[in-house]
Design a protein around this motif. Structure first.
Motif, PDB file in Angstrom:
ATOM      1  N   LEU A  20       0.830  -1.205   0.000  1.00 18.04           N
ATOM      2  CA  LEU A  20       0.000   0.000   0.000  1.00 18.04           C
ATOM      3  C   LEU A  20       0.866   1.258   0.000  1.00 18.04           C
ATOM      4  CD1 LEU A  20      -2.815  -1.074   2.481  1.00 18.04           C
ATOM      5  CD2 LEU A  20      -2.968  -0.911  -0.009  1.00 18.04           C
ATOM      6  N   ALA A  21       1.975   1.222   0.731  1.00 17.68           N
ATOM      7  CA  ALA A  21       2.893   2.362   0.720  1.00 17.68           C
ATOM      8  C   ALA A  21       3.498   2.540  -0.674  1.00 17.68           C
ATOM      9  CB  ALA A  21       3.994   2.160   1.761  1.00 17.68           C
ATOM     10  N   LEU A  22       3.845   1.438  -1.311  1.00 17.38           N
ATOM     11  CA  LEU A  22       4.392   1.501  -2.667  1.00 17.38           C
ATOM     12  C   LEU A  22       3.399   2.136  -3.627  1.00 17.38           C
ATOM     13  CD1 LEU A  22       6.423   0.707  -4.922  1.00 17.38           C
ATOM     14  CD2 LEU A  22       5.242  -1.512  -5.026  1.00 17.38           C
ATOM     15  N   LEU A  23       2.147   1.710  -3.543  1.00 16.30           N
ATOM     16  CA  LEU A  23       1.128   2.232  -4.448  1.00 16.30           C
ATOM     17  C   LEU A  23       0.821   3.692  -4.160  1.00 16.30           C
ATOM     18  CD1 LEU A  23      -1.263  -0.846  -4.486  1.00 16.30           C
ATOM     19  CD2 LEU A  23       0.201  -0.077  -6.353  1.00 16.30           C
ATOM     20  N   ALA A  24       0.699   4.050  -2.882  1.00 20.56           N
ATOM     21  CA  ALA A  24       0.355   5.425  -2.526  1.00 20.56           C
ATOM     22  C   ALA A  24       1.492   6.386  -2.845  1.00 20.56           C
ATOM     23  CB  ALA A  24      -0.010   5.509  -1.045  1.00 20.56           C
ATOM     24  N   CYS A 113      -4.723   1.856  -4.178  1.00 18.61           N
ATOM     25  CA  CYS A 113      -4.776   1.066  -2.945  1.00 18.61           C
ATOM     26  C   CYS A 113      -6.103   0.328  -2.838  1.00 18.61           C
ATOM     27  CB  CYS A 113      -4.558   1.968  -1.738  1.00 18.61           C
ATOM     28  SG  CYS A 113      -2.917   2.743  -1.675  1.00 18.61           S
ATOM     29  N   ALA A 114      -7.188   0.994  -3.219  1.00 15.73           N
ATOM     30  CA  ALA A 114      -8.504   0.341  -3.192  1.00 15.73           C
ATOM     31  C   ALA A 114      -8.557  -0.817  -4.181  1.00 15.73           C
ATOM     32  CB  ALA A 114      -9.598   1.365  -3.499  1.00 15.73           C
ATOM     33  N   VAL A 115      -7.968  -0.616  -5.363  1.00 17.58           N
ATOM     34  CA  VAL A 115      -7.900  -1.709  -6.345  1.00 17.58           C
ATOM     35  C   VAL A 115      -7.148  -2.899  -5.758  1.00 17.58           C
ATOM     36  CG1 VAL A 115      -6.950  -2.407  -8.569  1.00 17.58           C
ATOM     37  CG2 VAL A 115      -8.068  -0.175  -8.341  1.00 17.58           C
ATOM     38  N   ALA A 129      -2.785  -8.722  -7.408  1.00 12.20           N
ATOM     39  CA  ALA A 129      -3.340  -7.446  -6.927  1.00 12.20           C
ATOM     40  C   ALA A 129      -2.475  -6.275  -7.355  1.00 12.20           C
ATOM     41  CB  ALA A 129      -3.473  -7.486  -5.407  1.00 12.20           C
ATOM     42  N   LEU A 130      -1.156  -6.430  -7.289  1.00  9.33           N
ATOM     43  CA  LEU A 130      -0.259  -5.353  -7.718  1.00  9.33           C
ATOM     44  C   LEU A 130      -0.365  -5.107  -9.216  1.00  9.33           C
ATOM     45  CD1 LEU A 130       2.909  -6.163  -5.577  1.00  9.33           C
ATOM     46  CD2 LEU A 130       1.484  -4.114  -5.402  1.00  9.33           C
ATOM     47  N   LEU A 131      -0.442  -6.175  -9.996  1.00  8.59           N
ATOM     48  CA  LEU A 131      -0.555  -6.018 -11.447  1.00  8.59           C
ATOM     49  C   LEU A 131      -1.903  -5.417 -11.837  1.00  8.59           C
ATOM     50  CD1 LEU A 131       1.120  -9.318 -12.711  1.00  8.59           C
ATOM     51  CD2 LEU A 131       2.017  -6.980 -12.866  1.00  8.59           C
ATOM     52  N   ALA A 132      -2.952  -5.722 -11.087  1.00  4.62           N
ATOM     53  CA  ALA A 132      -4.260  -5.112 -11.360  1.00  4.62           C
ATOM     54  C   ALA A 132      -4.205  -3.615 -11.088  1.00  4.62           C
ATOM     55  CB  ALA A 132      -5.341  -5.767 -10.512  1.00  4.62           C
ATOM     56  N   ALA A 133      -3.538  -3.211 -10.007  1.00  6.81           N
ATOM     57  CA  ALA A 133      -3.385  -1.780  -9.718  1.00  6.81           C
ATOM     58  C   ALA A 133      -2.573  -1.090 -10.811  1.00  6.81           C
ATOM     59  CB  ALA A 133      -2.716  -1.597  -8.356  1.00  6.81           C
ATOM     60  N   LEU A 134      -1.541  -1.759 -11.301  1.00  7.17           N
ATOM     61  CA  LEU A 134      -0.746  -1.197 -12.394  1.00  7.17           C
ATOM     62  C   LEU A 134      -1.602  -1.005 -13.646  1.00  7.17           C
ATOM     63  CD1 LEU A 134       1.996  -0.357 -13.602  1.00  7.17           C
ATOM     64  CD2 LEU A 134       2.385  -2.781 -14.140  1.00  7.17           C
ATOM     65  N   SER A 155     -13.929  12.214  -6.068  1.00  4.96           N
ATOM     66  CA  SER A 155     -15.212  11.511  -5.970  1.00  4.96           C
ATOM     67  C   SER A 155     -15.110  10.109  -6.551  1.00  4.96           C
ATOM     68  CB  SER A 155     -16.312  12.309  -6.686  1.00  4.96           C
ATOM     69  OG  SER A 155     -15.801  13.101  -7.706  1.00  4.96           O
ATOM     70  N   TYR A 156     -14.358   9.962  -7.638  1.00  8.42           N
ATOM     71  CA  TYR A 156     -14.192   8.631  -8.233  1.00  8.42           C
ATOM     72  C   TYR A 156     -13.456   7.692  -7.279  1.00  8.42           C
ATOM     73  CZ  TYR A 156     -12.292   4.887 -11.078  1.00  8.42           C
ATOM     74  OH  TYR A 156     -11.917   3.656 -11.559  1.00  8.42           O
ATOM     75  N   THR A 157     -12.444   8.207  -6.603  1.00  5.66           N
ATOM     76  CA  THR A 157     -11.696   7.375  -5.658  1.00  5.66           C
ATOM     77  C   THR A 157     -12.610   6.869  -4.551  1.00  5.66           C
ATOM     78  OG1 THR A 157      -9.605   8.491  -6.119  1.00  5.66           O
ATOM     79  CG2 THR A 157      -9.804   7.378  -3.995  1.00  5.66           C
ATOM     80  N   LEU A 158     -13.414   7.756  -4.007  1.00  9.65           N
ATOM     81  CA  LEU A 158     -14.367   7.339  -2.978  1.00  9.65           C
ATOM     82  C   LEU A 158     -15.386   6.352  -3.537  1.00  9.65           C
ATOM     83  CD1 LEU A 158     -14.944  10.818  -1.305  1.00  9.65           C
ATOM     84  CD2 LEU A 158     -13.881   8.828  -0.199  1.00  9.65           C
ATOM     85  N   LEU A 159     -15.839   6.615  -4.761  1.00  6.39           N
ATOM     86  CA  LEU A 159     -16.818   5.719  -5.385  1.00  6.39           C
ATOM     87  C   LEU A 159     -16.225   4.336  -5.596  1.00  6.39           C
ATOM     88  CD1 LEU A 159     -19.669   5.514  -6.783  1.00  6.39           C
ATOM     89  CD2 LEU A 159     -18.404   5.793  -8.917  1.00  6.39           C
ATOM     90  N   PHE A 160     -15.001   4.278  -6.162  1.00  7.82           N
ATOM     91  CA  PHE A 160     -14.394   2.973  -6.413  1.00  7.82           C
ATOM     92  C   PHE A 160     -14.196   2.230  -5.101  1.00  7.82           C
ATOM     93  CE2 PHE A 160     -11.356  -0.265  -7.303  1.00  7.82           C
ATOM     94  CZ  PHE A 160     -11.586  -0.640  -8.618  1.00  7.82           C
ATOM     95  N   ALA A 161     -13.776   2.949  -4.051  1.00  7.36           N
ATOM     96  CA  ALA A 161     -13.594   2.300  -2.759  1.00  7.36           C
ATOM     97  C   ALA A 161     -14.918   1.720  -2.254  1.00  7.36           C
ATOM     98  CB  ALA A 161     -13.026   3.298  -1.750  1.00  7.36           C
TER      99      ALA A 161
END
Length: 562
Positions: A20-24, A113-115, A129-134, A155-161
């Motif tokens: 999560l730190a890597l992604l953020a 991170c949500a992905v 999970a990492l490749l899906a986020a990529l 808003s999209y980030t909150l929606l996706f979460a």
């Protein structure tokens, strides 16, 4: 078996904090690097960011009296506060137009991170999970909206979460889970109201199918809706007495753009819908091949790619249809896609902001493709798809190259424009979506189109004086074509009578096909042709100057015999 069980985990456990730190952090760093390289906060598609940033400026400078907007109720207060933090840090200090891009980049990294959490919860596989986020950050519209100053990313980030949480928790809903998902979902649409509609039916369908007790289905759905109403009430109560504050009913239904010029179903929008879907994955940019009718690499490559993803993911979900997790995942993301496509056909189906949430299904579907590849080819399959994803990211960044540096180029163009034409003595006739209008508004100050408030030339303020070529089409779509033509003639004649130079930008020599492309769905071809014909028949023009960025400007005068 599609989803993880305690006996089918294929990768070591743990590593959540590091990933999560890597992604953020890594995601933010990558996107901010692209922002600095791109040097184009507007993105080259719309000028919304200019006007959003001007509205946001009030929340940075004087939040106590800045106005609230029901359709973006939380966006301005939250982003205004974050812009003040960036001011303190010296990041684009005093420039909300560019600060929005930084905040969007950070927001997008949180979405990654949500992905990751969604895919890992479903598959149990850290690498998948990492490749899906990529893949998510590599998708054209996601990356693009994360580096420009449109307002959709928080808003999209909150929606996706909320969608991710619903896809996991609604497989086995409880009261607490329903309230939590509904509250997070409500925060999303309180940032951007229209996001409610494609996903609300999806949430209710997932909840209905996930609840195994028929007697509880209605109750769970009612609880979800009641939580939404409660969140609206809390937001209304917290803002009571503030400038522009409204009640909960006005937040639940703002009516934004429902009766606007964008609204309505038309056949051309089907083509725009296709364009919007494929552009979500691949940027058109450098891929289009002019001169080959009916074919371009971008559109058909993206179409085949998305169909291939669906051809793998849908059968996997169907085979797992007795698993409540598969049902919840398909309901949340699948119904959002179907409902959102119908919704977009009514509005602006080619717009990145309208497609980003509707096409969110592509990322979890890609995760299923990764699972299938890993089963069949092991590490080599994941490596191949990882390389393909990196190629997608590189291509989509490369596709931005034609738009790179436009902020600086347009600033210089406006400076040249001021030298070529005295703003105190000039009224411009501009297409309402022309970049000359956007950047003149940015550097000279915003002004409503029209000549009603103008006195005789010269007049220093407003510095930017202009007539919108399709201005009344936008504001009065109910008018007849004859009324629009008559109003445009009246405005140009009035500007000439007041002694102003009337300069028309690019429109004089523009072909009908290009005019239709730049106007999109706002006006039909017959109305555009009538407005364009008015310029040619009622006026004569001489080339005043030709700017390398802004294009040709012609000076209008009445045609002989008028």
């Amino acid at each position: 078996m599609v989803f993880v069980t305690s006996s089918t985990r294929s990768s070591p456990q743990g590593g959540y904090a590091a990933d999560l730190a890597l992604l953020a952090i890594g995601g933010s760093a990558l996107l901010i690097a692209i922002i600095l390289w791109f040097d184009n906060a507007q993105g080259g598609l719309t000028g919304n960011g200019v006007f959003k940033s001007l509205e946001l400026k009030a929340w940075v400078v004087d939040p106590a009296s800045a106005p609230l907007y029901p359709a973006n109720y939380l966006f301005y207060p939250v982003y205004g506060a974050l812009c003040r933090v960036l001011d303190l840090l010296g990041v684009f200090a005093g420039d909300p137009r560019r600060q929005i891009t930084i905040l969007n980049a950070v927001s997008c990294s949180l979405c990654l991170c949500a992905v990751y959490l969604l895919v890992r919860a479903l598959t149990g596989d850290r690498l998948v999970a990492l490749l899906a986020a990529l893949f998510h950050i590599s998708s054209s519209f996601v990356m693009f909206l994360a580096i420009v100053n449109e307002d959709i990313l928080p808003s999209y980030t909150l929606l996706f979460a909320s969608m991710a949480l619903g896809a996991v928790w609604f497989a086995r809903p409880t009261t607490a889970r329903v309230v939590a998902v509904a509250a997070l979902f409500s925060l999303a649409w309180l940032f951007e109201w229209r996001l409610m509609f494609p996903t609300l039916p999806a949430m209710l369908v997932a909840l209905w199918l996930g609840e195994k007790h028929p007697a509880l289905r209605v109750g769970r759905s009612a609880l979800f809706l009641a939580t939404m109403a409660a969140m609206a009430s809390v937001a209304a109560l917290a803002s009571h007495g503030h400038n522009g504050a409204v009640g909960p009913l006005d937040l639940l239904w703002t009516g934004k753009a429902v009766n606007s010029v964008w609204a309505g179903f038309t056949w051309p929008k089907v083509g725009y819908l296709w364009d919007g879907m494929v552009a979500y994955l691949l940027g058109a940019g450098v891929a289009a091949i002019p001169g080959i009718p009916g074919w371009d690499i971008w559109r058909y490559t993206a179409t085949v790619w998305m169909l291939a993803i669906a051809a793998v993911a849908v059968p996997m979900l169907w085979r797992a249809r007795h698993d409540s997790r598969a049902v919840a995942l398909a309901a949340v993301f699948g119904v959002t896609f179907v409902a959102g496509s119908v919704f977009n056909l009514y509005s602006q189906p080619q717009d990145p902001q309208m497609q980003i949430n509707v096409m969110a299904w592509l990322t979890p579907a890609w995760a299923l493709v990764l699972v299938a590849a890993q089963r069949r080819w092991g590490a080599r399959g994941l490596a191949a798809l990882g390389a393909l994803t990196i190629t997608l990211l590189a291509y989509n960044v490369w596709s931005l190259a034609p738009l790179r540096g436009l902020d600086g180029k347009w600033q210089q163009a406006v400076e040249r424009l001021e030298k070529e034409s005295d703003p105190a003595r000039t009224v411009f006739v501009l297409h309402d979506f022309d970049w000359s209008m956007i950047y003149a508004s940015l550097h000279w100050g915003t002004a409503e189109p029209g000549v009603e408030a103008l006195g005789p030339a010269p007049q220093a303020l407003p510095k930017f004086k202009w007539i919108g070529f399709t201005g009344q089409v936008l504001r009065h779509p109910e008018w007849t074509t004859e009324a629009h033509v008559a109003d445009l003639r009246r405005q140009i004649d009035r500007a000439l009578e007041l002694g102003y130079d009337v300069l028309v930008a690019r429109l004089w020599s523009m072909e009908q096909k290009q005019l239709e492309t730049e106007t999109g769905m706002v006006a039909d071809s017959a109305r555009l042709a009538a407005l364009h014909r008015l310029l040619r028949t009622d006026y004569a023009a001489t080339l005043a100057f030709d700017d390398p960025v802004a294009g040709p400007f012609h000076r209008l005068r009445r045609a002989p015999g008028r």
